[in-house]
Design a protein around this motif. Structure first.
Motif, PDB file in Angstrom:
ATOM      1  N   ARG A 262       0.164  10.059  -2.716  1.00  0.00           N
ATOM      2  CA  ARG A 262      -0.043   8.807  -3.459  1.00  0.00           C
ATOM      3  C   ARG A 262      -0.844   9.111  -4.715  1.00  0.00           C
TER       4      ARG A 262
ATOM      5  N   SER B 221      -6.075   9.393  -6.028  1.00  0.00           N
ATOM      6  CA  SER B 221      -4.924  10.095  -5.478  1.00  0.00           C
ATOM      7  C   SER B 221      -5.264  10.680  -4.115  1.00  0.00           C
TER       8      SER B 221
ATOM      9  N   SER C  59       0.816  -1.211   0.000  1.00  0.00           N
ATOM     10  CA  SER C  59       0.000   0.000   0.000  1.00  0.00           C
ATOM     11  C   SER C  59       0.856   1.269   0.000  1.00  0.00           C
ATOM     12  N   TRP C  60       2.038   1.232   0.623  1.00  0.00           N
ATOM     13  CA  TRP C  60       2.955   2.370   0.645  1.00  0.00           C
ATOM     14  C   TRP C  60       4.382   1.867   0.568  1.00  0.00           C
TER      15      TRP C  60
ATOM     16  N   ASP D  48      -2.426   6.632  -7.683  1.00  0.00           N
ATOM     17  CA  ASP D  48      -2.638   5.306  -8.270  1.00  0.00           C
ATOM     18  C   ASP D  48      -3.400   5.453  -9.581  1.00  0.00           C
TER      19      ASP D  48
END
Length: 285
Positions: A166, A179, A149-150, A168
């Motif tokens: 983030r 985002s 996930s991160w 995606d």
């Protein structure tokens, strides 16, 4: 990139940057990158919130056109240095902090953004900001049930701010974007509190890259007026994703926008690079 078949993820690009920035003037005093780019030294002496982005656009034009992770990191210096001082409000005695702020030059914030629109409750009568931010305790960003996930996040327990971002992207009949960003501070009792958090969802045309839909969900913001900026994001619809860095600043300036939401939308200019990577991997497979 995480493959559709559930296979192991592939790191396509990775950059790191460290900068030393004067806390009062937000001037870049030292900077280094890995991998090394000699041109980055041209940023020394530029000021976040002043001329740093203009200097960046000229000095690192190749990084911008290539959509490298480094360019996004360097572009974020302006916003990250702006919010860095919020950590003091969590760690320093309030009365002492107010005395220190009162001893410094008054900065009139009127008209800077939606949160500081004329008449806003976020400002003192002289236009300087109030330090009565609304905050929310937040859970760690990495999810226990999703190790991808991160990327690895440094565990810091002393006074510090963190801007996490983030973006995606999934490509099918449409380019789908999910985002978010979060600005959070450590606190003396442990854990973190967020002062800014937005989630952006959007779609774009897979052939032209034009922005078709966008929605901004304000999760955590410091003042009651701040979420008003979210209702204006439709003004950038139809914009090619690659042009968002400039168009957002043109159409959502001043009280029409939010400094940090604008940065989140400008960062979507990197999406076409991610789309090209996904298509290249799909075709090679």
């Amino acid at each position: 990139m995480t493959p559709d078949d559930g296979g192991d993820p592939v790191v396509l690009r990775e950059d790191t940057m460290r900068a030393g920035i004067d806390s009062a003037t937000r001037t870049i005093e030292e900077i280094e990158t890995h991998p090394t780019r000699p041109n980055v030294m041209k940023l020394i002496g530029s000021r976040g919130g002043g001329n740093s982005r203009a200097v960046l656009a000229e000095a690192m034009a190749g990084e911008s056109s290539a959509g490298t992770p480094l360019y996004l990191l360097l572009d974020d210096i302006a916003g990250a240095s702006l919010i860095a001082g919020f950590a003091y409000s969590r760690w320093v005695d309030h009365d002492l902090l107010m005395q220190a702020i009162g001893a410094g030059p008054v900065r009139d914030m009127t008209g800077l953004c939606a949160g500081f629109q004329p008449g806003s409750g976020a400002m003192m009568p002289d236009g300087s900001p109030k330090w009565n931010h609304q905050v929310r305790s937040v859970a760690p960003l990495p999810r226990a049930n999703d190790p991808l996930s991160w990327h690895a996040l440094e565990e810091i327990t002393d006074m510090a701010m963190r801007r996490a971002r983030r973006i995606d992207v999934h490509v099918a009949d449409l380019i789908t974007i999910d985002s978010m960003f979060q600005d959070s501070s450590t606190v003396p009792t442990g854990g973190r509190v967020a002062v800014h958090e937005y989630r952006l969802t959007a779609t774009a045309d897979p052939d032209t890259g034009d922005l078709l839909t966008i929605d901004a969900d304000p999760r955590v913001l410091p003042y009651d007026e701040c979420p008003l900026a979210a209702r204006n994001v439709g003004k950038i619809l139809g914009t090619p994703l690659s042009e968002l860095r400039t168009v957002v600043l043109e159409k959502l300036s001043g009280t029409e926008g939010c400094t940090h939401l604008n940065d989140a939308m400008r960062a979507l200019a990197e999406v076409p690079v991610l789309v090209r990577d996904l298509r290249a991997r799909s075709n090679s497979g």
